[in-house]
Design an enzyme around this catalytic site. Structure first.
Site, PDB file in Angstrom:
ATOM      1  N   THR A 115       9.187   1.221   8.612  1.00  0.00           N
ATOM      2  CA  THR A 115       9.345   2.105   7.457  1.00  0.00           C
ATOM      3  C   THR A 115      10.426   3.157   7.683  1.00  0.00           C
ATOM      4  O   THR A 115      11.163   3.513   6.762  1.00  0.00           O
ATOM      5  CB  THR A 115       8.001   2.795   7.141  1.00  0.00           C
ATOM      6  OG1 THR A 115       7.056   1.801   6.764  1.00  0.00           O
ATOM      7  CG2 THR A 115       8.138   3.796   6.002  1.00  0.00           C
ATOM      8  N   LYS A 153       2.347   6.781   7.616  1.00  0.00           N
ATOM      9  CA  LYS A 153       3.717   6.388   7.998  1.00  0.00           C
ATOM     10  C   LYS A 153       4.672   6.482   6.817  1.00  0.00           C
ATOM     11  O   LYS A 153       5.878   6.700   7.003  1.00  0.00           O
ATOM     12  CB  LYS A 153       3.720   4.978   8.602  1.00  0.00           C
ATOM     13  CG  LYS A 153       3.224   3.866   7.667  1.00  0.00           C
ATOM     14  CD  LYS A 153       4.328   3.216   6.870  1.00  0.00           C
ATOM     15  CE  LYS A 153       3.765   2.227   5.870  1.00  0.00           C
ATOM     16  NZ  LYS A 153       4.824   1.546   5.088  1.00  0.00           N
ATOM     17  N   ALA A 211       8.485  -6.362   2.363  1.00  0.00           N
ATOM     18  CA  ALA A 211       8.254  -7.515   1.506  1.00  0.00           C
ATOM     19  C   ALA A 211       9.457  -8.455   1.362  1.00  0.00           C
ATOM     20  O   ALA A 211       9.281  -9.678   1.393  1.00  0.00           O
ATOM     21  CB  ALA A 211       7.779  -7.050   0.129  1.00  0.00           C
ATOM     22  N   SER A 246       6.071  -5.884  -5.544  1.00  0.00           N
ATOM     23  CA  SER A 246       6.890  -6.318  -4.423  1.00  0.00           C
ATOM     24  C   SER A 246       6.090  -6.697  -3.187  1.00  0.00           C
ATOM     25  O   SER A 246       6.633  -7.324  -2.273  1.00  0.00           O
ATOM     26  CB  SER A 246       7.898  -5.221  -4.061  1.00  0.00           C
ATOM     27  OG  SER A 246       7.229  -4.016  -3.764  1.00  0.00           O
TER      28      SER A 246
END
Length: 334
Positions: free
Chosen positions: A249, A192, A141, A12
């Protein structure tokens, strides 16, 4: 002269990064492990498993032959799961040409050694720091595959190499900034993911924005603390490779680590969550190696430790939250 790139990994992130390189004018060899998927990409110009509906440029040439992908490559981009890097790179290293710069897209810390991905690359491939670079930042992505505007950081100890990589992946929708702080950029990307798991758990438990903001802010403090201990520039963590990547994230449903954490917070077991997520959530394995790295360097990382307790020790999320909130109060500091 056209820049030649090899991208290892049809997943991905590897697939859209191959697209970025091609859109920037590079010739790209895209290596994949599975012949069936590589044949599908070659025939349809799409990757139906990871990026359905996104048409890849003609300059992307899929192959299962690593030697073919690497032939004449200026850059070899590594986009495999972090815990498989050592084994894979050992097979590819004899094929790497002297001029090739190795670029890590991976955001993890190796289990057992607590080494960053660039450290593994240098060790296995036997190359100097001027031939290893990192790409890190808010790189969700699916958005990049749709060519939505995004920025990132390309880091190398040799600034001229970073500038060359910047040129190789600069498109109207993807803006890379250069940095020489490889340690900081790598740690920001790896840790992260662990904080993303924690924020996802809070979401899954039905907790609000105050809780999530607290976890993100104190998570950034933990990342910075570890980075400084390892010689990183603390200012790196205020930029795209630190705060920018952390925000994306921790707040996006497109984040695999956040989604994984949500399912854990809702009470699913680790095995159920792995089955539901399907794709690799790097923080699941890397949380242990991040904690290992922190302890080796005398760094206190309570949020990372809490994630390890939930993911690998089966501790209930409510109990972990109670432990975090019950820690002795201290002045706010990095």
């Amino acid at each position: 002269m056209t820049t030649r790139c090899a991208v290892f990994g049809t997943g991905s992130w590897g697939t859209p990064f191959a697209m970025i390189l091609a859109d920037a004018g590079c010739e790209v060899g895209l290596w994949g492990r599975r012949q069936e998927l590589v044949d599908t990409i070659a025939a349809t110009r799409t990757n139906p498993e990871y990026l359905p509906g996104i048409v890849l440029p003609d300059a992307v040439a899929p192959t299962t032959d690593p030697a073919r992908a690497l032939a004449g490559a200026d850059f070899a981009v590594l986009a495999v799961p972090s815990q498989t890097l050592r084994q894979n790179l050992a097979a590819w290293a004899p094929l790497i040409e002297p001029q090739t710069v190795l670029v890590s897209l991976m955001k993890g810390i190796e289990l057992g050694t607590a080494k960053r991905m660039t450290e593994v690359i240098r060790e296995v491939a036997g190359v100097g720091e001027d031939r290893v670079a990192v790409v890190s930042g808010p790189n969700l992505a699916p958005e990049i595959a749709k060519r939505q505007p995004a920025a990132s950081v390309v880091a190398c100890a040799d600034e001229s190499v970073a500038r060359r990589l910047q040129q190789a992946c600069h498109t109207p929708y993807f803006r890379p900034y250069t940095n020489t702080d490889v340690v900081g950029c790598e740690l920001g990307g790896a840790v992260k993911n662990v904080i993303g798991l924690a924020v996802g758990m809070a979401d899954g438990m039905g907790l609000g924005d105050n809780t999530k903001a607290t976890l993100m802010t104190r998570g950034l403090a933990e990342i910075t603390r570890l980075g400084v201990a390892l010689g990183a520039d603390p200012l790196t963590f205020a930029g795209l490779a630190g705060m920018g990547d952390l925000i994306a994230t921790c707040s996006s449903p497109l984040s695999r680590n956040h989604t994984f954490g949500v399912n854990l917070g809702r009470g699913m077991t680790l095995e159920q969550t792995i089955a539901a997520t399907k794709q690799t959530a790097e923080g699941v394995k890397s949380c242990e190696s991040v904690l290992d790295l922190a302890r080796r360097n005398g760094c206190d990382m309570p949020i990372v430790e809490a994630v390890v307790d939930v993911v690998h020790k089966g501790k209930p999320t409510q109990a972990v939250l109670k432990d975090l909130m019950g820690r002795s109060a201290k002045p706010e500091r990095r």
